[in-house]
Scaffold this active site. Structure first.
Site, PDB file in Angstrom:
ATOM      1  N   TYR A 172       1.045  -1.193   0.085  1.00  0.00           N
ATOM      2  CA  TYR A 172       0.024   0.100  -0.019  1.00  0.00           C
ATOM      3  C   TYR A 172       0.836   1.465   0.004  1.00  0.00           C
ATOM      4  CZ  TYR A 172      -3.428   3.431   1.686  1.00  0.00           C
ATOM      5  OH  TYR A 172      -4.254   4.697   1.660  1.00  0.00           O
ATOM      6  N   ASP A 195       9.287   2.678   0.484  1.00  0.00           N
ATOM      7  CA  ASP A 195       8.140   3.411   1.220  1.00  0.00           C
ATOM      8  C   ASP A 195       8.217   3.072   2.613  1.00  0.00           C
ATOM      9  OD1 ASP A 195       5.878   4.271   2.251  1.00  0.00           O
ATOM     10  OD2 ASP A 195       4.520   3.371   0.673  1.00  0.00           O
ATOM     11  N   LYS A 214       4.072   8.735   9.501  1.00  0.00           N
ATOM     12  CA  LYS A 214       3.494   7.841  10.879  1.00  0.00           C
ATOM     13  C   LYS A 214       4.625   8.353  11.979  1.00  0.00           C
ATOM     14  CE  LYS A 214       0.987   4.430   8.547  1.00  0.00           C
ATOM     15  NZ  LYS A 214      -0.308   4.610   8.783  1.00  0.00           N
TER      16      LYS A 214
HETATM   17  C1  LIG Z   1       3.399   2.094   3.383  1.00  0.00           C
HETATM   18  C2  LIG Z   1       2.590   3.226   3.496  1.00  0.00           C
HETATM   19  N1  LIG Z   1       2.836   4.270   2.424  1.00  0.00           N
HETATM   20  C3  LIG Z   1       1.910   5.286   2.383  1.00  0.00           C
HETATM   21  C4  LIG Z   1       0.780   5.446   3.339  1.00  0.00           C
HETATM   22  C5  LIG Z   1      -0.317   6.392   3.142  1.00  0.00           C
HETATM   23  O1  LIG Z   1       0.166   7.261   4.281  1.00  0.00           O
HETATM   24  P1  LIG Z   1      -1.046   8.377   4.641  1.00  0.00           P
HETATM   25  O2  LIG Z   1      -2.055   7.549   5.165  1.00  0.00           O
HETATM   26  O3  LIG Z   1      -0.533   9.165   5.850  1.00  0.00           O
HETATM   27  O4  LIG Z   1      -1.546   9.192   3.616  1.00  0.00           O
HETATM   28  C6  LIG Z   1       0.584   4.362   4.212  1.00  0.00           C
HETATM   29  C7  LIG Z   1      -0.510   4.568   5.120  1.00  0.00           C
HETATM   30  O5  LIG Z   1      -0.944   3.535   6.076  1.00  0.00           O
HETATM   31  C8  LIG Z   1       1.534   3.230   4.487  1.00  0.00           C
HETATM   32  O6  LIG Z   1       1.342   2.260   5.352  1.00  0.00           O
END
Ligand SMILES: Cc1ncc(COP(=O)(O)O)c(C=O)c1O
Length: 432
Positions: free
Chosen positions: A142, A244, A272
């Site tokens: 994700y 990521d 996060k």
């Molecule tokens: C690995 C990863 N990338 C991107 C995101 C997107 O972040 P946000 O929810 O702060 O937009 C998340 C959210 O859970 C994530 O777990």
């Protein structure tokens, strides 16, 4: 059974003005979603007065626990000095310097507010710099909710195609038509297929993006050689490797997954845990890559970027994680591993086939006969309805976990809370 009367009333009220009664699809629940009254350390209290030991931690951010004194102090002091300047201030360079000192691949940084934006910026940067259109992503990963990447996170297997050649399955109605035209979806942990893909699309791939520890589909470790192989392929083919690290950053180690696994990407995204619960995200990478943002070739903007209150929190959190790294990370991993061992033992005691995996500061409980989960298809074969039931049973016994079976640790979880949690786990397995 804990009462949820007030939560039910609040949900009924919310549904009359908030679409679906929640502000993120991730907060939808089978019944009434959680309505929180307050939270402190490793615990939170819902609006009905139920106390929960919390392993959700706001989906990962509260790495020092809820309302950590350092965060409360930094935020309170900065609020009084102004909340939003849309201008430069002292925290910005301080946090960027700290990230560059902590994260192996970080030489220059740009800030955003949430993870989805940082991913969007990183992929635009990869395309802008290389002049190539295609992005490789892995099934089950994700990378936020924006159109170019909202494909094949947890696709319906009836639509997902062959395991070795997955279809790009949209995660929503309404995505920009053809937004998947330049997206190639591959299975996680299969380096040979990435190699084949580079041969097939020679000179067209701008970047490979991955969660270096796959936390949105369990807590799936990269098989030995996978991340190293991605690194070699990207270097050889002139594509960028993007980690990521929205979940893994500042959680697996002070330098994130790139320190933990010893593989340095060209670019990484953070969010996060970076600011202990305040909204900050970042793109960080090699100087020559970030140069395309620095000199304005690739656009990057945002009214709330490096908002001073959130950045004051980031400065406070990162200074603790950096300066106390020798104590903080072993403690978090050990607390997690104690839980992991206790959960395995409870599974054995109650005859429930359970697989628990992850480094400790984050881990996943799968209900499956399998001894290994390597990709989304393995995850999809687990007993997911029963995993959802386990989540409910734990909630009834005062333990809050991410519904799909993921657990986040913080520096605030104490041995007594770990023991109390294992008591609840035992009772939940007995009831399963
Ligand atoms: C690995 C990863 N990338 C991107 C995101 C997107 O972040 P946000 O929810 O702060 O937009 C998340 C959210 O859970 C994530 O777990």
């Amino acid at each position: 059974m804990p009462t949820r009367t007030r939560a039910e009333q609040m949900y009924a009220r919310a549904r009359r003005s908030v679409a679906g009664g929640v502000s993120s699809d991730a907060r939808r629940a089978a019944g009434t979603p959680m309505f929180v009254d307050h939270a402190s350390g490793a615990e939170l209290w819902d609006v009905d007065g139920n106390r929960l030991i919390d392993y959700v931690l706001g989906q990962g951010p509260n790495i020092l626990g809820h309302a950590a004194p350092a965060v409360v102090k930094a935020v309170s002091e900065q609020v009084a000095r102004g909340v939003a300047y849309a201008a430069q201030h002292e925290w910005e360079a301080e946090v960027a310097e700290r990230i560059c000192a902590m994260v192996p691949g970080a030489e220059l940084v740009r800030f955003n507010t949430v993870g989805s934006e940082a991913v969007h910026g990183a992929l635009r940067l990869a395309r802008g710099l290389t002049g190539r259109p295609k992005i490789v992503k892995f099934e089950g990963n994700y990378h936020g909710w924006l159109d170019p990447v909202l494909y094949s996170v947890h696709p319906d297997l009836a639509l997902a195609g062959q395991a070795s050649q997955p279809n790009a399955v949209p995660g929503s109605a309404g995505l920009t038509p053809h937004s998947a035209a330049d997206l190639i979806v591959l299975p996680y942990n299969d380096l040979g297929l990435v190699r084949d893909c580079f041969e097939r699309f020679s000179g067209q791939i701008a970047a490979v993006i991955c969660e270096p520890l796959l936390c949105n589909t369990g807590a799936i470790m990269p098989v030995p050689g996978f991340l190293e192989g991605l690194r070699e392929l990207c270097t050889a083919q002139g594509a960028l490797l993007v980690f990521d690290e929205i979940i893994t950053g500042f959680r697996l180690a002070a330098g994130g997954a790139q320190e933990f696994f010893g593989v340095t990407p060209d670019l990484a995204t953070f969010g996060k845990a970076i600011a202990g619960g305040m909204p900050v995200s970042a793109i960080a990478g090699r100087e020559e890559v970030m140069a395309a943002i620095a000199d304005g070739r690739v656009a990057h903007a945002g009214t709330f970027n490096s908002q001073p209150v959130a950045m004051a929190a980031a400065a406070a959190v990162l200074s603790i994680l950096d300066e106390r790294r020798e104590a903080v990370y072993p403690a978090m991993h050990q607390a997690g591993q104690a839980l992991m061992a206790g959960i395995r033992a409870a599974g054995e005691r109650h005859g429930v086939p359970v697989l628990v995996s992850g480094p400790g500061s984050v881990f996943q409980v799968y209900l499956t006969e399998k001894s290994d989960v390597r990709d989304y298809r393995d995850f999809a074969a687990c007993d997911r309805p029963r995993m959802a039931r386990l989540h409910e049973l734990l909630l009834e016994r005062g333990v809050n976990t991410v519904p799909r079976g993921l657990w986040f640790l913080s520096t605030a979880h104490s041995p007594a809370q770990v023991d109390e949690t294992l008591g609840a786990v035992d009772a939940a397995f007995a009831a399963l």
